[in-house]
Design an enzyme around this catalytic site. Structure first.
Site: not given
Ligand code: SAM
Length: 282
Positions: A167, A196, A219, A239-240, A257-258
């Site tokens: 990332m 995140g 995160d 946890d977001m 997008h996730d």
């Molecule tokens: C696709 S990565 C993007 C990382 C960063 N924003 C970037 O664009 O380089 C998604 C991020 O969301 C975090 N994430 C997933 N579920 C989460 C949650 N429930 N609360 C906080 N962060 C979360 C993951 O650990 C990960 O670091």
């Protein structure tokens, strides 16, 4: 051109394309091999066209096998081949090979290793089954690896580190463009939460470019536990979907997008809550 000629050309093109599909994986396998052996790093450090014999002895590789890999990569213009003298040629770097240098500014090595590794490749092997399925909302990653990607990362620290570094490769590119393209959005922002934010690559670049900002890298706990520490960035685990730390502005990159629409609404409502008090910016 007559119909017959068009058909012959189309068939010839189809024949070429089908062989690209048959052996398409070979290119990514060669690039992965180059990263694992450190080929781009060695050639860049050599400073002038490097003969195969030197490259092979530095890497402790069997020269004829290495030569086959190098031929493929020269053909793909990853490396250049240049004359050293009348009898010998050597390999040189290109902008593309510099993306394969570990830890370099433009390095994409972590992203390539992540996507070409067995964990991320496994879901693609059952793409047809996924297309046929109805009513199952389990992600292909979870079907293939037994856990959703975030739980899998928590249980597999090496995968988690590779994912966060991957990332970071992307963040270096996109955040730099944001800094150059729209610096005004950061005017007056004293504290900024990156939701995140992974290993805080994005925030590190932002606080460097806009030194009046204090960053909060938010995160999952296992991610921030190994994020680098710095005076201008606080790492906060959580946890977001539960709550998001207060700040005057929130940064959200490659996160929504996730998730499906309902989950995105939940995240955005949690972003909104602290903002209602302080009139924030997303
Ligand atoms: C696709 S990565 C993007 C990382 C960063 N924003 C970037 O664009 O380089 C998604 C991020 O969301 C975090 N994430 C997933 N579920 C989460 C949650 N429930 N609360 C906080 N962060 C979360 C993951 O650990 C990960 O670091």
């Amino acid at each position: 051109m007559g119909d017959m000629e068009v058909t012959i050309k189309e068939e010839a093109r189809a024949e070429i394309k089908i062989w690209n599909y048959v052996f398409g994986y070979a290119k990514i396998a060669a690039v992965k091999c180059a990263i694992e052996l450190g080929i781009a790093d060695v050639i860049e450090n050599y400073g002038s066209p490097m003969p195969l014999s030197e490259l092979a002895s530095t890497l402790r590789c069997e020269p004829s096998r290495l030569h086959r890999i190098m031929r493929l990569m020269v053909h793909d213009r990853i490396f250049k081949q240049e004359p050293i003298n009348q009898h010998t040629v050597g390999f040189s770097s290109t902008p593309l090979s510099r993306c394969l240098i570990k830890g370099g500014e433009k390095s994409k090595t972590a992203f390539i290793l992540l996507m070409s590794g067995p964990t991320c490749l496994a879901p693609w092997h059952s793409l047809s089954a996924r297309v046929l399925e109805t009513g199952n909302n389990i992600s292909p990653f979870e079907v293939a690896n037994g856990k959703d990607i975030w739980s899998y990362a928590e249980a597999n620290p090496d995968f988690s580190e590779l994912f966060n570094n991957a990332m970071g490769c992307k963040a270096r590119l996109t955040v730099q463009a944001t800094i150059e393209g729209c610096p005004e959005v950061f005017d007056g922002v004293e504290n900024l939460v990156d939701i995140g934010g992974g290993n805080a690559t994005a925030l590190s670049l932002l606080v460097k470019a806009f030194p009046w900002i204090r960053g909060i890298n938010f995160d999952l706990p296992h991610v921030v536990a190994i994020a680098p520490k710095s005076d201008s960035i606080e790492n906060v685990g959580g946890d977001m979907f539960m709550s998001i730390p207060n700040a005057d502005a929130a940064f959200l990159m490659s996160v929504l997008h996730d998730w499906d629409d309902e989950e995105c609404i939940k995240i955005l409502k949690n972003v909104e809550k602290p903002f209602q008090k302080i009139k924030g910016r997303l």
